[in-house]
Design an enzyme around this catalytic site. Structure first.
Site, short mmCIF file in Angstrom:
data_model
loop_
_atom_site.label_atom_id
_atom_site.label_comp_id
_atom_site.label_asym_id
_atom_site.label_seq_id
_atom_site.Cartn_x
_atom_site.Cartn_y
_atom_site.Cartn_z
N ASN A 9 66.39 40.61 -7.63
CA ASN A 9 67.59 41.29 -8.12
C ASN A 9 68.71 41.31 -8.30
OD1 ASN A 9 68.19 43.65 -9.45
ND2 ASN A 9 67.51 45.44 -7.73
N LYS A 11 71.18 42.08 -9.42
CA LYS A 11 72.61 43.17 -10.10
C LYS A 11 73.53 42.78 -10.56
CE LYS A 11 70.70 45.32 -5.28
NZ LYS A 11 69.86 45.59 -3.59
N HIS A 98 64.66 51.85 -10.35
CA HIS A 98 65.71 51.85 -8.50
C HIS A 98 66.56 52.77 -8.26
CE1 HIS A 98 67.73 49.25 -6.31
NE2 HIS A 98 67.22 48.48 -6.29
N GLU A 100 69.18 52.47 -7.55
CA GLU A 100 70.82 52.60 -7.75
C GLU A 100 71.04 53.03 -9.09
OE1 GLU A 100 71.68 48.87 -7.39
OE2 GLU A 100 71.09 48.74 -4.73
N GLU A 170 60.49 50.86 -2.23
CA GLU A 170 61.67 50.58 -1.67
C GLU A 170 62.26 51.87 -0.68
OE1 GLU A 170 64.13 47.33 -3.85
OE2 GLU A 170 64.77 48.66 -5.09
N GLY A 176 69.76 47.38 1.00
CA GLY A 176 71.16 46.50 1.19
C GLY A 176 72.07 46.89 2.37
P1 PGA Z 1 68.16 44.31 -0.69
O1 PGA Z 1 67.85 44.87 -2.49
O2 PGA Z 1 67.20 43.43 -0.44
O3 PGA Z 1 69.48 43.60 -0.86
O4 PGA Z 1 67.65 45.53 0.33
C1 PGA Z 1 66.51 45.51 -2.55
C2 PGA Z 1 67.44 45.93 -4.23
O5 PGA Z 1 67.65 46.64 -4.42
O6 PGA Z 1 65.72 45.67 -5.11
#
Ligand code: PGA
Length: 252
Positions: A9, A11, A98, A100, A170, A176
């Site tokens: 992903n 982003k 997701h 976010e 998640e 992140g």
């Molecule tokens: P990350 O993100 O691996 O940077 O923790 C995972 C995601 O947002 O799917």
């Protein structure tokens, strides 16, 4: 053994050149031969690069997914992208739910429900994300939260409708942050999710369901997650932006 799914992903990070050169480098490696057991690779670049990415990977074992689409089919929604537009350039995979999108873009369960309907209408494969916040886990509410997130969305649909779907667990606090859930915590949540699918749709669906973990997976910890019984792959953010790290995750 079930096929593992590894999703990058990206982003809002990679520009045109980053996107193309990463995918070309991945193609050069001849992953079919290198990957010891079966893995399905899905890359989710940003909207402007989906078309070209999809063309480049044609005929390979790399798939392209979109990170988002709008919950209406068409109309006066300045700046938005519809599922049909993506379909018209050959994209048929989508990440939905997701955290976010839920948190920063206020995507409610009602909006997600509409997005699932649109995805089904256009025959998209859905990567559906669920996850609890730090407070919810601290208060021991994580199982209740995940059950609610599924009950209000995916569980509104029939066995037939959810055929092309995987779930990505998640935890919000692990995305992140560099902090991961422990493999044991992940396994117990995945077991729980599979149990919910068993209750709702029966054994055939729950056995087949692919449940991925996402949240600070890197090339060092990936193996610990992928070796858990109910972990069928990973959704990778930060570590998918470094070619060698992502490659090592694929080889884990
Ligand atoms: P990350 O993100 O691996 O940077 O923790 C995972 C995601 O947002 O799917």
């Amino acid at each position: 053994m079930k096929e593992k799914i590894i999703i990058a992903n990206w982003k809002m990070n990679y520009d045109f050149n980053d996107t193309i050169s990463f995918i070309r480098n991945l193609l050069k490696i001849n992953l079919d031969k290198k990957i010891n057991h079966k893995k399905k690779i899905i890359i989710a670049p940003s909207f402007p690069f989906l078309h070209i990415s999809n063309k480049i990977v044609k005929g390979s074992n790399i798939n392209i997914a979109a990170q988002n689409f709008h919950h209406m089919d068409k109309g006066a929604y300045t700046g938005e992208v519809s599922a049909h537009m993506l379909e018209s350039i050959g994209i048929n995979k989508i990440i939905l739910g997701h955290s976010e999108r839920r948190i920063i873009f206020s995507e409610t369960e009602e909006i997600l429900l509409s997005k699932i309907k649109i995805a089904l209408k256009h025959k998209f494969y859905i990567i559906f994300c669920v996850g609890e916040t730090y407070d919810e886990r601290s208060n021991n509410k994580h199982f209740i939260v995940i059950k609610k997130q599924l009950s209000k969305t995916i569980f509104k649909f029939t066995t037939n409708e959810i055929k092309f779907l995987c779930i990505a667990y998640e935890p919000v606090w692990a995305i992140g942050t560099g902090i991961t859930a422990t493999p044991k915590e992940v396994q117990s949540m995945h077991y729980f999710i599979r149990f919910l699918f068993l209750e709702k749709y029966g054994k055939h669906v729950s056995d087949k369901l692919q449940i991925l973990y996402g949240g600070s997976i890197n090339d060092i910890n990936a193996k610990n997650f992928f070796s858990q019984e109910d972990v069928d792959g990973g959704l990778i953010g930060n570590s998918s932006l470094e070619f060698s790290k992502f490659l090592n995750i694929l080889l884990s």
